[in-house]
Design a protein around this motif. Structure first.
Motif: not given
Lengths: 330, 187, 712
Positions: A32, A35-36, A39
């Motif tokens: 959570t 990956v944020d 990106k």
């Protein structure tokens, strides 16, 4: 997001070996935050070692009365666990005060500890940030920093740690269990995260390749009254402006044990040791709590725009501690 | 939706390599096997590879809830789930709720006018279904009285519903009607 | 609500269900990024990393060498665009960087992942220049423009406002601040473009595709007939999709360059700088009143910012030309051009920030007079618009105030405040609302089919308002047919031309044309004998000359908000407990969708009051809040009991439906009502939004430490 290799580890040993074998590897839990950040280009791992399905998903009551929570137990499951709710309620409350239902279903215990600051400069690769890019400078020091640290910060970094869970763990004297090339070890939750000093790129005491395998809540704080309270800009789904986790044992009209930790004030959950020491043996009055917290917060060095955090933390701290006093004493 | 036999998608013809893997997801009851770029989030698999555009991309960072789907029965932000990590999982999207017709909660959203632009709606619906199951399973929330016993279903009043759905933003401000709709189906 | 018209079993006014509702709740409604096209590519824009300067060089070689990358567009190689009047759309045309976040490149790739990755490898070298992004009330570059937005004169003055303010027995002189705000619709700005030879099809997330088509025609040198723009479903806009945005230009460029369909869906983090924001305002209010509370002088002066690209002047003083009678008045706007992203339309531009200031000042005046703030507003009610002298076509402000006070139990507010317990202070506040009635010419067609059904066609856009539904209701009544006989087509530029969904004018503008087309069709049908021809009968309408005719009346909606808040003195957190509003907005055409719009506007007003704020970053020139974790849109937990009510208003001076607009008035004044409630609860007057814990707590402490402090 850079292209990356993916390895699903079947065991803790496999995970650390895969980590060693893949330069630039990162462990993937619930993803959570990682990956944020991938990106955003803030994290650029060459490989993800997926530890999300490791057999670390149990909450075990240990013979000595402590409770081990596996690193991959999801935040929502920790918060709902009867033993946690009944005996270390501040931990359940802290988890439920964080993020959203969806995020808590995905986020792991280990990942929650390892989440990174939400400082806007850290998250923006076009701006200076010593934590993201050592030596590039701290844009928050003179920039937009209402949400930043008032305690323990340095010239190189004024970020705060965003976790609610970690604040409760720190107050409850939990320990973080680690596995790495040197075998297993554990560190106090209150010492797991670091102050920035001149190495703000290092959030924690974790060693390269080490894996969080779990956290242990000790018997010593089991069953004591504990609470978590968080102040925030909106009623839910917002990071703490300031928060307090506290556990209190009052006997014979005096404080015998106090565990107090602040969130949202520092680069790590801030264990209020001076305040705790001042309270030992004292009568649990609002005045005593205020005095103790003043001693702790005397060390605060607010930035231009976040002086409000000091009285906010004091207020919330006094409120939480006052509510922890058994009615017969109050 | 559609048939339940195993579907091998066109993308599966691409070879697995260092940065790609073959992944099987059971989406709305149908196994789908694809060879995926490791970077691909579940949300983008649904929208781009499977043409299931019900799950929406509002922020792509887990900050709005529009992408909420159920993975192995639990609500998650599909934008933050790397699909490769979900190999073998059961995924239910808004398209898979109705079993041919409309799920009672979808009907309740319609009856209560619980949306305007509709962009957050699939996420609200999936999130509410997940939240209802969580409460049934005894999961507390931030507003639950800590004294509420563990291991039993948690009652869902309006305040509870609001707190539990706070991970789903609605810029049109349909919140009160969404709570009405959720109350309709838990009554 | 007893609606006398309901007795006629008309479709309008009925709570008809949304026509696209089933699609939306089942996930089958398709938005701009959701049109599968063979070979569709994805694009990811690159934003300028300096606040002002020039692009010296762009090195695209690394990006171009990456897997899947089809093209990298920069100012050096992008298609040249034709002239049009919105400078924010002239993307990739020259090396100038007017603000941080300006687009400097666009990567087109097979997949989104590839495009995003390659965008990080586009290396841009800048010649940075010093920048200035901070609005101050005394900025040397500030000037009074000719006009504020919406064609409103920048300055209006009546009588001798300064002298009469100075002479007034009761005076309020206060400065209010509203920060930059962002629309943040849930669907980011998105376009999918597809060229077929020299024919262009675009699916876009816009509040009006007629303007998008017109703009694309100018930019790409095409006849409008060669362009189709659709916006079948739009995930909110709130003004930020009211004009074409760079996504549609970039997608069209990229699709031409790549020779295949391209989707540009702007990443959420990029929106803050490229699709507009509500400009910050610093507003000085001076109210002079006699001892009975009658205003003798009203001075409302606004400072705001604009970008280097356009003069955009948030018309925040305009509502002070409408609201209350005062013999002497000055309202003026000053604007300072800065190196900031371009501000633009956000729900109730002008009225939302302006009424925050005016209605807060009115509360201060009531306080100074010792008058009930509801009564103060009624005392200053007026039958003529003060600025124009025109009579109002209808104005039921006083009725809204009285009805709201009754429903809210305004009279019990002191009792409720005294019941404040522990650390929670309870207070109530009131504020008025207003929004102008706007209407634009539109065309529409109506078609009678031999099977007895009807097709109504108009390029209206349903951004969530329920446009399809309400226009079908209007049509059904004009045709004298049941609602389910009417099919309605909207959201496509091939349909009869219509204006945008904005300015709370959509339903009035479109409905007028639909009503007229259907009325004509009814006349044709009446004149027709025998069965209809196989292709049915048609009628068209164009309301040019009627809808835009000058009115001898001042036409506005009015309303009143009542808020109850609890202020936590431990944390400084303010939470709204109840919000209740009553509106007078002409005839309500669909009570179900209207209620949703009112409540939605009020909710955004709650956000404006308590949670929403963007911070101009002085060092970097952009906004510190660029995502939905830091820009705090209210969540479910922030929004408790919200009620919207309305009073029946029959106004013959509007349009054939008798409606005013309802999309924006819900946000106007809400923040003032909440702020006034916070004052009632705490005794502290706050004059800067939002009312976050840092501000509340700091002020409560200052008050506690002040001499003679009297806490509730």
């Amino acid at each position: 997001m850079k292209a990356f290799a993916y390895v699903r580890a079947g065991s803790v040993e496999e995970a650390t070996e895969a980590y060693a074998a893949h330069p630039g590897a990162k462990y993937l839990g619930g993803g959570t935050n990682l990956v944020d950040l991938m990106k955003l280009g803030v994290e650029q791992p060459g490989a993800l070692i997926d530890v999300g399905r490791l057999p670390l998903d149990a909450v075990e009551e240990l013979p000595d009365g402590s409770l081990r929570i596996g690193a991959t137990v999801r935040n929502s499951d920790v918060a709902a666990h009867p033993a946690v709710r009944d005996r270390w309620p501040a931990l359940s409350q802290a988890l439920l005060a964080g993020a959203s239902g969806q995020l808590r279903n995905a986020a792991t215990t280990g990942g929650n500890l390892l989440q990174r600051t939400r400082c806007p400069y850290f998250q923006d690769v076009t701006k200076p940030c010593n934590k993201r890019q050592p030596g590039s400078g701290c844009a928050a020091l003179e920039g937009v920093h209402r949400d930043h640290a008032v305690l323990g910060h340095s010239e190189t970094c004024v970020a705060t740690h965003p976790s609610d869970m970690a604040v409760a763990l720190a107050a409850l004297d939990a320990r973080v269990e680690l596995y790495g090339a040197d075998g297993t070890r554990s560190v106090p939750a209150a010492r797991f995260h670091r102050l920035p000093g001149d190495r703000p790129e290092r959030d924690t005491e974790i060693r390269p390749g080490e894996l969080v395998t779990g956290v242990v809540l000790p018997a010593a704080t089991a069953g004591l009254p504990s609470l978590y309270r968080k102040a925030r800009d909106r009623a839910s789904y917002a990071f703490a402006l300031a928060s307090v986790a506290a556990v209190l044992r009052v006997e014979d009209g005096v404080v015998r044990h106090a565990g107090i930790a602040f969130g949202g004030l520092a680069h790590r959950p801030w264990r209020a040791e001076r305040a705790e020491a001042a309270l030992l043996g004292a009568a649990p009055t609002e005045a005593a709590f205020g005095h103790a917290l003043d001693l702790e917060l005397a060390a605060a060095r607010p930035l231009r725009d976040n002086a409000f955090k000091v009285p906010l933390a004091r207020n919330v701290g006094v409120d939480v501690l006052t509510r922890l006093v058994p009615p017969t004493v109050a | 939706m559609g048939s339940r036999h195993h579907t091998r998608d066109d993308a599966a013809t691409a070879a697995a390599d260092r940065h790609h893997s073959q992944v099987t997801l059971h989406v709305n009851g149908t196994p789908r096997t694809l060879t995926l770029d490791h970077r691909r989030a579940l949300l983008d698999v649904l929208r781009e590879d499977l043409d299931l555009t019900g799950a929406k991309k509002g922020c792509d960072h887990g900050q709005c809830g529009a992408c909420t789907v159920l993975v192995d029965g639990r609500r998650v932000n599909s934008c933050l789930q790397l699909a490769v990590a979900l190999d073998g999982s059961e995924v239910v999207t808004v398209e898979g709720l109705g079993d041919g017709g409309m799920h009672p909660l979808q009907q309740a959203f319609l009856d209560r006018d619980a949306f305007q632009c509709g962009y957050c709606t699939p996420g609200q619906i999936c999130s509410a279904l997940g939240a209802i199951d969580e409460a049934r399973a005894g999961h507390p929330s931030h507003v639950t009285d800590p004294g509420t016993p563990s291991g039993r279903p948690m009652p869902l009043g309006r305040e509870e519903i609001r707190e539990r759905l706070s991970g789903n933003l609605c810029r049109c401000g349909a919140y009160p009607h969404i709570v009405d709709a959720v109350e309709d189906v838990i009554r | 609500m007893a609606d006398p018209l309901a007795a006629h079993h008309t479709a309008t006014g009925a709570p008809a269900e949304r026509r696209e509702g089933r699609q939306k709740v089942t996930g089958t409604a398709r938005y701009a990024a959701e049109h599968p096209l063979p070979g569709r590519a994805h694009a990811w824009p690159v934003q300028a990393a300096v606040a002002r300067g020039r692009v010296r060089a762009v090195d695209t070689s690394d990006a171009l060498s990456m897997p899947g990358v089809l093209a990298v567009l920069t100012h050096e190689n992008a298609p040249r665009l034709g002239e049009q009047d919105d400078a924010t759309l002239a993307v990739l045309q020259d090396d100038r960087v007017p603000h941080r976040g300006w687009f400097v490149a666009l990567v087109v790739a097979e997949t989104l992942e590839q495009a995003r990755d390659a965008a990080a490898e586009v290396h841009v070298d800048y010649a940075a220049e010093d920048h200035d992004v901070l609005l101050t009330a005394d900025h040397p570059a500030a000037y009074v423009p000719e006009e504020a937005n919406g064609g409103n004169p920048a300055t209006r003055e009546r009588g001798t406002p300064d002298a009469d303010f100075a002479a007034a027995p009761v005076r309020i002189d206060a400065v209010y601040r509203v920060p930059p705000l962002h629309n943040h619709p849930m669907e980011p700005h998105t376009s999918t473009a597809h060229w077929d030879g020299d024919r262009l099809t675009v699916h876009t997330s816009s509040q009006g595709t007629t303007a998008v088509r017109r703009t694309l025609a100018a930019l790409f040198g095409l006849d409008e007939e060669r362009i189709t723009v659709t916006a079948e479903h739009v995930g909110g806009g709130f003004g930020s999709k009211g004009t074409p945005r760079p996504d549609v230009v970039l997608a069209t460029m990229a699709a031409r360059r790549a020779g295949r369909p391209v989707t540009v869906s702007l990443p959420r983090r990029q929106l803050a700088t490229v699709v507009g924001h509500r400009a910050p305002t610093v507003q000085r209010l001076r109210l002079g009143a006699d001892r009975d509370g009658r205003l003798t002088s009203l001075i409302h002066e606004v400072d705001t910012h604009t970008s280097r690209l356009k003069e955009f002047v948030e018309q925040a003083a305009v509502p002070s030309r409408v609201m209350y009678g005062s013999p002497h008045s000055r309202t003026l706007h000053r604007v300072t051009p800065l190196d900031v992203p371009s501000p633009s339309w956000m729900r109730a531009p002008g009225e939302a920030p302006g009424m925050y200031a005016l209605e807060s000042a009115m509360d201060e005046l009531a306080d100074a007079l010792g008058t009930d703030p509801v009564e103060l507003r009624i005392v200053n009610d007026t039958a003529h618009e003060p600025d124009s002298g025109k009579p109002f076509s209808s104005r039921h402000l006083a009725e809204c105030l009285r009805e709201g006070a009754r429903r809210f139990d305004w009279a019990g507010r002191a009792v409720r405040a005294r019941a404040s317990t522990g650390n929670l202070l309870v207070g109530s506040g009131v504020a008025s609302a207003t929004y102008p009635v706007m209407v634009s010419p539109s065309t529409a067609s109506a078609h009678a089919l031999p099977d007895g059904s009807f097709a109504v066609r108009i390029n209206a856009t349903d951004i969530g308002t329920g446009a399809r539904t309400v226009l079908a209701q209007v049509a059904a009544d004009a045709l004298g047919t049941p609602l389910d006989r009417v099919r309605i087509e909207v959201g496509n530029s091939d349909l009869p031309t219509a204006p945008l969904a904005g300015g709370s004018s959509g339903t009035a503008s479109w409905g007028w044309a639909v009503h007229e087309a259907c009325t004509r069709l009814t006349e044709r049908l009446a004149a027709h004998s025998g069965p209809l021809p196989a292709d049915g009968l048609d009628a068209r309408a164009d309301t040019t000359g009627t809808a835009d005719a000058d009115s001898p009346y001042a036409r506005h909606s009015f309303g009143a908000h009542f808020a109850e808040v609890a202020v936590d003195t431990v944390t400084g957190e303010v939470r709204v407990r109840r919000l209740l509003s009553v509106f007078a907005a002409g005839r309500i055409l669909n009570e179900r969708t209207a209620r949703s719009q009112f409540i939605g506007g009020m909710t955004m007003g709650l956000g404006m009051a308590l949670t929403e704020s963007s911070t101009v970053d002085a060092s970097f020139g952009d906004f510190a809040e660029r995502d939905l974790a830091s820009y705090h849109v209210p969540v479910h937990a922030d929004v408790p009991a919200i009620e919207a009510h309305w009073i029946d208003e029959h106004d013959p001076h509007l349009n054939p439906m008798g409606s005013k607009g309802i999309g924006e008035i819900g946000i106007v004044g809400t923040a003032a009502a909440i702020g006034n409630a916070v004052h009632h609860a705490t005794g502290v007057r706050f004059r800067e939004l939002p009312l976050t814990p840092d501000r509340i707590l700091t002020a409560l402490r200052e008050r506690r430490h002040a001499p003679h402090a009297a806490m509730t």
